[in-house]
Design a protein around this motif. Structure first.
Motif, PDB file in Angstrom:
ATOM      1  N   PHE A 130      -2.315 -14.131 -11.898  1.00  0.00           N
ATOM      2  CA  PHE A 130      -1.666 -14.769 -10.416  1.00  0.00           C
ATOM      3  C   PHE A 130      -0.199 -14.315 -10.383  1.00  0.00           C
ATOM      4  N   PHE A 131       0.354 -14.586  -9.527  1.00  0.00           N
ATOM      5  CA  PHE A 131       1.660 -14.265  -9.102  1.00  0.00           C
ATOM      6  C   PHE A 131       2.689 -14.781 -10.078  1.00  0.00           C
ATOM      7  N   ASN A 132       3.581 -14.156 -10.427  1.00  0.00           N
ATOM      8  CA  ASN A 132       4.329 -14.270 -11.604  1.00  0.00           C
ATOM      9  C   ASN A 132       5.880 -14.050 -11.150  1.00  0.00           C
ATOM     10  N   TYR A 133       6.749 -15.028 -11.234  1.00  0.00           N
ATOM     11  CA  TYR A 133       8.128 -14.756 -10.978  1.00  0.00           C
ATOM     12  C   TYR A 133       8.953 -13.941 -12.156  1.00  0.00           C
ATOM     13  N   ASP A 134       8.302 -13.542 -12.835  1.00  0.00           N
ATOM     14  CA  ASP A 134       8.897 -12.655 -13.823  1.00  0.00           C
ATOM     15  C   ASP A 134       8.545 -11.194 -13.428  1.00  0.00           C
ATOM     16  N   ALA A 135       7.671 -11.016 -12.382  1.00  0.00           N
ATOM     17  CA  ALA A 135       7.396  -9.421 -12.079  1.00  0.00           C
ATOM     18  C   ALA A 135       8.155  -9.101 -10.910  1.00  0.00           C
ATOM     19  N   PRO A 136       8.723  -8.060 -10.719  1.00  0.00           N
ATOM     20  CA  PRO A 136       9.113  -7.728  -9.545  1.00  0.00           C
ATOM     21  C   PRO A 136       8.184  -7.528  -8.445  1.00  0.00           C
ATOM     22  N   PHE A 137       8.550  -7.760  -7.175  1.00  0.00           N
ATOM     23  CA  PHE A 137       7.608  -7.727  -6.101  1.00  0.00           C
ATOM     24  C   PHE A 137       8.052  -7.001  -4.830  1.00  0.00           C
ATOM     25  N   GLY A 138       7.165  -6.092  -4.425  1.00  0.00           N
ATOM     26  CA  GLY A 138       7.262  -5.088  -3.481  1.00  0.00           C
ATOM     27  C   GLY A 138       6.314  -4.027  -3.260  1.00  0.00           C
ATOM     28  N   GLY A 139       6.674  -3.373  -2.213  1.00  0.00           N
ATOM     29  CA  GLY A 139       5.294  -2.321  -2.076  1.00  0.00           C
ATOM     30  C   GLY A 139       5.678  -0.834  -2.056  1.00  0.00           C
ATOM     31  N   PHE A 140       4.973   0.006  -2.067  1.00  0.00           N
ATOM     32  CA  PHE A 140       4.770   1.289  -2.080  1.00  0.00           C
ATOM     33  C   PHE A 140       4.391   1.540  -0.526  1.00  0.00           C
ATOM     34  N   LYS A 141       4.671   2.839   0.104  1.00  0.00           N
ATOM     35  CA  LYS A 141       4.063   3.235   1.278  1.00  0.00           C
ATOM     36  C   LYS A 141       4.742   2.385   2.534  1.00  0.00           C
ATOM     37  N   GLN A 142       3.764   2.126   3.476  1.00  0.00           N
ATOM     38  CA  GLN A 142       4.275   1.106   4.373  1.00  0.00           C
ATOM     39  C   GLN A 142       4.176  -0.180   4.202  1.00  0.00           C
ATOM     40  N   SER A 143       4.074  -0.756   2.729  1.00  0.00           N
ATOM     41  CA  SER A 143       4.323  -2.081   2.647  1.00  0.00           C
ATOM     42  C   SER A 143       5.648  -2.363   2.296  1.00  0.00           C
ATOM     43  N   GLY A 144       6.526  -1.437   2.181  1.00  0.00           N
ATOM     44  CA  GLY A 144       8.015  -1.792   2.218  1.00  0.00           C
ATOM     45  C   GLY A 144       8.891  -0.946   1.383  1.00  0.00           C
ATOM     46  N   ARG A 164      -3.111   1.918 -13.694  1.00  0.00           N
ATOM     47  CA  ARG A 164      -2.074   2.717 -13.550  1.00  0.00           C
ATOM     48  C   ARG A 164      -2.204   4.061 -12.372  1.00  0.00           C
ATOM     49  N   LYS A 165      -3.387   4.108 -11.923  1.00  0.00           N
ATOM     50  CA  LYS A 165      -3.643   5.087 -11.048  1.00  0.00           C
ATOM     51  C   LYS A 165      -3.630   4.570  -9.742  1.00  0.00           C
ATOM     52  N   LEU A 166      -3.321   3.459  -9.659  1.00  0.00           N
ATOM     53  CA  LEU A 166      -3.257   2.847  -8.158  1.00  0.00           C
ATOM     54  C   LEU A 166      -1.848   2.884  -7.638  1.00  0.00           C
ATOM     55  N   ARG A 167      -1.714   3.108  -6.396  1.00  0.00           N
ATOM     56  CA  ARG A 167      -0.397   3.529  -5.770  1.00  0.00           C
ATOM     57  C   ARG A 167      -0.180   2.090  -5.025  1.00  0.00           C
ATOM     58  N   ALA A 168       0.358   1.146  -5.741  1.00  0.00           N
ATOM     59  CA  ALA A 168       0.824  -0.158  -5.279  1.00  0.00           C
ATOM     60  C   ALA A 168       1.878  -0.576  -6.127  1.00  0.00           C
ATOM     61  N   GLY A 169       3.002  -1.598  -5.634  1.00  0.00           N
ATOM     62  CA  GLY A 169       3.863  -2.283  -6.257  1.00  0.00           C
ATOM     63  C   GLY A 169       3.540  -3.234  -7.388  1.00  0.00           C
ATOM     64  N   GLN A 170       2.281  -3.637  -7.147  1.00  0.00           N
ATOM     65  CA  GLN A 170       2.035  -4.609  -8.383  1.00  0.00           C
ATOM     66  C   GLN A 170       0.390  -4.435  -8.435  1.00  0.00           C
ATOM     67  N   THR A 171      -0.079  -4.695  -9.639  1.00  0.00           N
ATOM     68  CA  THR A 171      -1.530  -4.660  -9.873  1.00  0.00           C
ATOM     69  C   THR A 171      -1.960  -5.861 -10.876  1.00  0.00           C
ATOM     70  N   TYR A 172      -2.755  -6.849 -10.195  1.00  0.00           N
ATOM     71  CA  TYR A 172      -3.137  -7.938 -10.950  1.00  0.00           C
ATOM     72  C   TYR A 172      -4.103  -7.703 -11.963  1.00  0.00           C
ATOM     73  N   LEU A 173      -4.064  -7.723 -13.362  1.00  0.00           N
ATOM     74  CA  LEU A 173      -5.226  -7.371 -14.196  1.00  0.00           C
ATOM     75  C   LEU A 173      -5.817  -8.600 -14.484  1.00  0.00           C
ATOM     76  N   GLN A 174      -7.349  -8.480 -14.833  1.00  0.00           N
ATOM     77  CA  GLN A 174      -8.022  -9.535 -15.461  1.00  0.00           C
ATOM     78  C   GLN A 174      -8.158 -11.019 -14.907  1.00  0.00           C
ATOM     79  N   GLY A 175      -7.637 -10.963 -13.407  1.00  0.00           N
ATOM     80  CA  GLY A 175      -7.632 -12.467 -12.873  1.00  0.00           C
ATOM     81  C   GLY A 175      -6.314 -12.987 -12.919  1.00  0.00           C
TER      82      GLY A 175
END
Ligand code: NAD
Length: 480
Positions: free
Chosen positions: A439-453, A426-437
């Motif tokens: 993988f990419f999931n099509y049910d999760a919105p994908f995109g960035g904070f800051k200069q990632s978009g 919760r303290k990480l400034r990023a659009g996604q966080t993968y927990l406990q190993g």
């Protein structure tokens, strides 16, 4: 087998380039054999494609959304039938090993397409108050510009929501990977999608891409690629106040805590980076480990990395193939040299190439330890199979290191359990966080904070990028 592409797909037909043009040659990165050739488009070709999309827009956007949904489902079925060809195109143009190609590059995008089709109800989601009715309408003509590292996945991530929302599109693939879009255009032609809804022009970014981004009849530009080009496109698109969705680079961190299962966490982190030969925008390329576990962690990491099989992507036992081309290989080797020069410890991999594979664009799985935050390899996106290990003394410091980047695309936490990982994530400034190993999931919105978009792809968030919000106001909204 070599594919000679000679035309662009515009207004429902294969059309010869408007003028004499240069031919671009795509080489197989494993063998340097010619895989495909295609013509480079000009401003006139973009003009024809944009006009076709603009002409098709009124009718396509007026269809009931459920009819557009049916087109997407027809497309998914037809793609499934040609899944093998898509897979081969990825292995030939970007060297993806057959071990991963189906799930990563073909079946995933088809699943994503079906999941997008299922979102049709979101478009009918109208809100009413006493005096206001709020609806969502198609954004208009869209320019879709994509990179080479996940060609079909990126294309579907834009095309599916755009078409469902009622937009018409002009598509430009990366120069290195034209075959995926070529096959898709053939399928679109076969299923008989109305003319002008989908248009495809091949060409160079600085010519075709730039004209698309600046064209006054284009309402929305969706771009996935480097932050450098994203900034140029953003600036160009503002001339006509277009909507701009940017999906850019990353330098994502994986925090491993002292009470995590160390071997599982390190294996996950290394495989995450080496998948697709490190050419994944959301790869967790900075591994943050507790300092007191350094010796144990490095022994595990070296063992895991050295057991990754590198080689001919056609060999079913190979985990990691070549990079996309020799230019990309050189870029990555230059970064490795920079890491050595700046004083990071090279644990394994490095500048030597796998034995007997001199002609391919290979780089060995490479681990650097003792990386510090100010080193180039800790700050810049390398886009190759290179993992940087940084050490931390307490979890507050780990979070600060993870957030100390101009990017904010992804992140990961591997802790003792889900709850502990979530608390850190919760303290990480990023659009996604993968927990406990995860993988990419099509049910999760994908995109960035800051200069990632600034955009989102997949899910309802991705769909709504292709809409405009419209308000109807009357003394009594029920009369609207
Ligand atoms: P790139 O920026 O060089 O090119 C991407 C696309 O933009 C290509 O089609 C290219 O021809 C085109 N282009 C280049 N110059 C242009 C210009 N001036 N105007 C318009 N279009 C132009 O990126 P790449 O090397 O193909 O891809 C790798 C990059 O993509 C990495 O930085 C990676 O992180 C990023 N990426 C991001 C995501 C994401 O979803 N955030 C996904 C995949 C890749």
């Amino acid at each position: 087998m070599k594919t000679n592409i000679q035309q662009f797909y515009i207004r429902g037909k294969w059309q010869t380039p408007a003028s004499d043009t240069q031919i671009y040659t795509v080489l197989n990165p494993a063998t340097q054999d010619v895989v495909a050739t295609f013509p480079l488009g000009s401003e006139a070709d973009v003009e024809a494609a944009v006009n076709a999309a603009a002409d098709a827009f009124p009718e396509w956007s007026s269809l009931p959304a459920s009819e557009r949904q049916q087109w997407l489902l027809r497309l998914a079925d037809a793609m499934q039938e040609r899944a093998q060809e898509f897979a081969q195109a990825h292995t030939q143009t970007m060297g993806c090993p057959v071990m991963h190609v189906d799930d990563l590059h073909v079946l995933g995008p088809i699943e994503g397409l079906r999941k997008t089709a299922a979102l049709v109800g979101c478009l009918a989601d109208e809100q009413r108050t006493d005096e206001v009715l709020i609806t969502h309408e198609a954004a208009g003509v869209c320019a879709l510009i994509n990179p080479w590292n996940y060609p079909l996945h990126q294309l579907i991530g834009k095309l599916a929501p755009a078409l469902l929302a009622g937009c018409t599109v002009v598509v430009k693939p990366a120069e290195q990977t034209p075959l995926q879009d070529f096959i898709l255009a053939q399928i679109i032609d076969d299923i008989g999608l109305p003319a002008g809804v989908f248009n495809l022009v091949f060409g160079e970014g600085a010519v075709v891409g730039s004209v698309m981004a600046q064209h006054p009849k284009v309402d929305l530009v969706s771009f996935t690629g480097s932050s450098r080009v994203g900034k140029t496109i953003g600036a160009e698109a503002t001339q006509h106040i277009k909507k701009v969705c940017l999906e850019l680079g990353g330098k994502s961190a994986l925090i491993i805590t002292e009470d995590a299962n160390l071997e599982d966490a390190i294996r996950y982190g290394i495989e995450n980076v080496m998948l697709n030969s490190g050419q994944t925008c959301d790869a967790l390329t900075r591994m943050l480990l507790p300092r007191h576990l350094k010796q144990q962690a490095e022994a595990l990491a070296v063992d895991i990395a050295q057991n990754i099989t590198v080689g001919d992507p056609q060999d079913p036992s190979v985990f990691m193939g070549p990079l996309c081309n020799l230019l990309q290989q050189q870029r990555v080797l230059d970064y490795i040299q920079t890491g050595i020069n700046e004083g990071a410890t090279l644990l394994t991999g490095g500048l030597s190439l796998p034995q007997g594979m001199d002609s391919g664009a290979y780089v060995m799985p490479t681990l650097f330890s003792d990386v510090t935050e100010n080193m180039t390899i800790a700050k810049e996106e390398i886009f190759g199979p290179v993992l940087c290990i940084l050490y931390y003394d307490n979890i507050k410091e780990a979070i600060a290191i993870a957030n100390n980047t101009e990017y904010g695309l992804s992140s990961g936490v591997y802790a003792k359990d889900y709850d502990s990982a979530l608390g850190i994530a919760r303290k990480l400034r990023a659009g996604q966080t993968y927990l406990q190993g995860a993988f990419f999931n099509y049910d999760a919105p994908f995109g960035g904070f800051k200069q990632s978009g600034n955009g989102r792809e997949w899910t309802q968030s991705g769909l709504m990028e292709y809409t405009e919000t419209k308000a109807f106001i009357s003394p009594n909204a029920k009369e609207v």
